[in-house]
Scaffold this motif. Structure first.
Motif, mmCIF file in Angstrom:
data_model
loop_
_atom_site.group_PDB
_atom_site.id
_atom_site.type_symbol
_atom_site.label_atom_id
_atom_site.label_comp_id
_atom_site.label_asym_id
_atom_site.label_seq_id
_atom_site.Cartn_x
_atom_site.Cartn_y
_atom_site.Cartn_z
ATOM 1 N N ARG A 145 0.447 -2.138 18.382
ATOM 2 C CA ARG A 145 0.016 -0.634 18.725
ATOM 3 C C ARG A 145 -0.714 -0.439 20.005
ATOM 4 O O ARG A 145 -0.546 0.378 20.710
ATOM 5 C CB ARG A 145 -0.596 0.199 17.517
ATOM 6 C CG ARG A 145 -0.917 1.397 17.777
ATOM 7 C CD ARG A 145 -1.501 2.316 16.625
ATOM 8 N NE ARG A 145 -1.651 3.600 16.574
ATOM 9 C CZ ARG A 145 -2.515 4.505 15.666
ATOM 10 N NH1 ARG A 145 -2.874 3.895 14.612
ATOM 11 N NH2 ARG A 145 -2.626 5.631 16.120
ATOM 12 N N GLY A 302 -3.895 1.184 24.470
ATOM 13 C CA GLY A 302 -5.069 1.668 23.608
ATOM 14 C C GLY A 302 -6.205 0.834 23.509
ATOM 15 O O GLY A 302 -6.104 -0.418 24.008
ATOM 16 N N TRP A 316 -8.740 4.753 20.012
ATOM 17 C CA TRP A 316 -8.150 5.717 21.214
ATOM 18 C C TRP A 316 -7.087 5.169 21.837
ATOM 19 O O TRP A 316 -6.675 3.798 22.046
ATOM 20 C CB TRP A 316 -9.243 5.658 22.247
ATOM 21 C CG TRP A 316 -10.790 6.431 22.091
ATOM 22 C CD1 TRP A 316 -11.073 7.533 21.902
ATOM 23 C CD2 TRP A 316 -11.722 5.317 21.642
ATOM 24 N NE1 TRP A 316 -12.505 7.586 21.570
ATOM 25 C CE2 TRP A 316 -12.891 6.191 21.493
ATOM 26 C CE3 TRP A 316 -11.859 3.878 21.610
ATOM 27 C CZ2 TRP A 316 -14.155 5.721 20.972
ATOM 28 C CZ3 TRP A 316 -13.121 3.306 21.237
ATOM 29 C CH2 TRP A 316 -14.146 4.387 20.973
ATOM 30 N N MET A 317 -5.956 6.014 21.840
ATOM 31 C CA MET A 317 -4.766 5.822 22.482
ATOM 32 C C MET A 317 -4.738 6.394 23.975
ATOM 33 O O MET A 317 -5.367 7.459 24.077
ATOM 34 C CB MET A 317 -3.596 6.500 21.758
ATOM 35 C CG MET A 317 -3.420 6.136 20.386
ATOM 36 S SD MET A 317 -3.359 4.268 20.065
ATOM 37 C CE MET A 317 -1.617 3.859 21.208
ATOM 38 N N GLN A 320 -2.008 9.177 24.882
ATOM 39 C CA GLN A 320 -1.998 10.252 24.113
ATOM 40 C C GLN A 320 -3.207 11.048 23.666
ATOM 41 O O GLN A 320 -4.224 10.239 23.647
ATOM 42 C CB GLN A 320 -1.257 9.917 22.722
ATOM 43 C CG GLN A 320 -0.001 9.190 22.780
ATOM 44 C CD GLN A 320 0.626 8.484 21.567
ATOM 45 O OE1 GLN A 320 0.407 9.023 20.471
ATOM 46 N NE2 GLN A 320 0.918 7.343 21.797
ATOM 47 N N PRO A 321 -3.532 12.137 23.474
ATOM 48 C CA PRO A 321 -4.721 12.827 23.076
ATOM 49 C C PRO A 321 -5.117 12.360 21.398
ATOM 50 O O PRO A 321 -5.055 13.216 20.643
ATOM 51 C CB PRO A 321 -4.557 14.346 23.151
ATOM 52 C CG PRO A 321 -3.095 14.286 22.919
ATOM 53 C CD PRO A 321 -2.215 13.212 23.251
ATOM 54 N N VAL A 322 -5.313 10.978 21.309
ATOM 55 C CA VAL A 322 -5.442 10.743 20.030
ATOM 56 C C VAL A 322 -6.851 10.023 19.937
ATOM 57 O O VAL A 322 -6.946 8.818 20.740
ATOM 58 C CB VAL A 322 -4.365 9.754 19.479
ATOM 59 C CG1 VAL A 322 -4.578 8.962 18.183
ATOM 60 C CG2 VAL A 322 -2.961 10.352 19.427
ATOM 61 N N HIS A 323 -7.742 10.200 19.050
ATOM 62 C CA HIS A 323 -8.950 9.458 18.788
ATOM 63 C C HIS A 323 -9.099 9.445 17.194
ATOM 64 O O HIS A 323 -9.204 10.498 16.522
ATOM 65 C CB HIS A 323 -9.982 10.082 19.400
ATOM 66 C CG HIS A 323 -11.576 9.442 18.926
ATOM 67 N ND1 HIS A 323 -12.733 10.112 19.008
ATOM 68 C CD2 HIS A 323 -11.614 8.153 18.646
ATOM 69 C CE1 HIS A 323 -13.563 9.531 18.425
ATOM 70 N NE2 HIS A 323 -12.999 8.262 18.324
ATOM 71 N N GLU A 324 -8.915 8.188 16.601
ATOM 72 C CA GLU A 324 -8.895 8.287 15.102
ATOM 73 C C GLU A 324 -10.301 7.430 14.835
ATOM 74 O O GLU A 324 -10.803 6.645 15.460
ATOM 75 C CB GLU A 324 -7.876 7.341 14.495
ATOM 76 C CG GLU A 324 -6.525 7.971 14.660
ATOM 77 C CD GLU A 324 -5.538 7.063 14.298
ATOM 78 O OE1 GLU A 324 -5.767 6.095 13.660
ATOM 79 O OE2 GLU A 324 -4.488 7.289 14.638
#
Length: 393
Positions: A145, A302, A316-317, A320-324
């Motif tokens: 990923r 990421g 963090w990706m 993309q605006p992705v923070h898990e």
């Protein structure tokens, strides 16, 4: 019932045995080799339900000659790990070996040679690779990923530095220095996350800027005129850091004496097979909320990071605006890793599982640490190829 023999039964050795005996797999301590018989008896009385049933030996070879054991745990002082581990390997017995597995290049080669001749299933005490957060990192890294991992960062700001400057660990002849004593865990995690990657070359530096001074050798805090004002004294309530005492308060020695060993800060850059670069930093005078122990893997797509101190992982990706935020806490010693390692070891002894932390991992980490120590001492890059058993036979 798995019959365990322990070579070394101090705090760590007795703790490892206790965790194993608590597992449902079925294990029982039957013999101990340790020259400090009185201390062993006191610990047995606290740890074991039937201490009288455990046979005591002053010498490891005598125990190995006399006992019919199913597995052996080696948890002595660090400088003896390689020699005693090699003795168990020569018997082809399942071996649980404390880290670091070697503190010199000669011991590294000795243990590697013994392993090459042995049929022993092996485990090294690297519980951090089995804590939930590191396992989750490994799953995400291996999933692809994040893309190919090209950069790894690890930080260890240690809040319990008194262990390494005020107890027996201050003896650098025993620890081998703080790369081997502490970084061996973190560098193993890096190799594990990278698919058991081997080091190619290492550059490192160390310093000793805090825990040094001109106080007399052997001075104990309790006997010091500064015991109520010193920031490292266990007798100064204002200096308390919240870290639990590792030994009796009256036995702590002066952190600023002339015989205080071990560097108190270190940094290393490692090139791994395949080209990935790793950066590791550690110090032993961080306190309270500044403490952290974290690993970060970075790919083109990421980044994943896990902090053992907060038991939190962040993903963090990059595109993309992705923070898990992942809650990956574990319970028990070393974030739950001690119990997982014990279960795996006992199943390994029964032939039910492969080792999740084999001796090869311990040798790899020890070599990386030895290269870092040599680099810091010589101020040169150190190549792993120069120190393999074959190249230095």
């Amino acid at each position: 019932m798995i019959k365990l023999g322990a070579i070394g039964y101090g705090g760590r050795g007795s703790g490892v045995v206790s965790v194993m005996e608590q597992q449902p797999c079925g294990a029982r301590l039957v013999a101990i080799a340790d020259p400090n018989a009185e201390a062993v008896k006191r610990t047995l009385a606290k740890r074991e339900k039937d201490p009288a049933s455990v046979r005591l030996y002053a010498d490891a070879q005598a125990m190995l000659d006399a006992e019919e054991l199913d597995a052996v745990i080696v948890a002595t002082r660090c400088s003896l790990h390689a020699r005693l581990g090699a003795a168990v390997l020569a018997r082809n017995l399942p071996l649980y070996l404390e880290k670091p597995v070697a503190t010199t290049f000669d011991d590294y080669r000795l243990l590697a040679a013994a392993a090459a001749k042995s049929k022993s299933p092996t485990m090294v005490s690297f519980p951090l690779r089995l804590v939930p957060g590191v396992r989750r990192m490994w799953e995400i890294v291996r999933s692809g990923r994040l893309g190919e991992i090209t950069h790894v960062q690890a930080t260890n700001n240690v809040p319990y530095g008194e262990v390494y400057y005020q107890t027996w660990y201050r003896d650098q002849a025993e620890t081998g220095g703080m790369f081997l004593q502490k970084a061996t865990h973190d560098l193993d995690v890096i190799s594990y996350l990278l698919g058991e990657a081997d080091p190619v070359q290492v550059a490192a530096m160390t310093s000793k800027r805090v825990f040094r001074g001109d106080h007399p050798a052997g001075l104990k805090c309790v006997d010091c005129d500064e015991k109520f004002s010193c920031l490292e004294s266990k007798h100064n309530p204002a200096a308390a850091t919240g870290a639990p005492l590792q030994t009796a308060k009256e036995d702590y020695r002066c952190a600023f004496a002339v015989d205080t060993g071990n560097e108190d800060s270190g940094n290393a850059i490692i090139e791994y097979a395949g080209g990935t670069q790793g950066v590791y930093t550690q110090n032993f005078y961080s306190r309270r909320g500044s403490a952290c122990r974290k690993w970060r893997c970075i790919g083109h797509l990421g980044t994943i990071e896990y902090d053992l101190a907060t038991t939190t992982a962040n993903l963090w990706m990059h595109h993309q605006p992705v923070h898990e935020v992942l809650d990956v806490r574990g319970e028990g010693g070393h974030g739950g890793g001690d119990a997982q390692l014990a279960i795996n070891f006992l199943r390994m002894v029964r032939g039910q599982e492969e080792s999740k932390s084999p001796l090869a991992a311990g040798l790899r980490s020890a070599l990386t640490c030895l290269l870092a120590r040599e680099s810091a001492a010589t101020r040169t890059f150190q190549s792993a190829a120069d120190y393999t058993p074959a190249s230095r036979a």
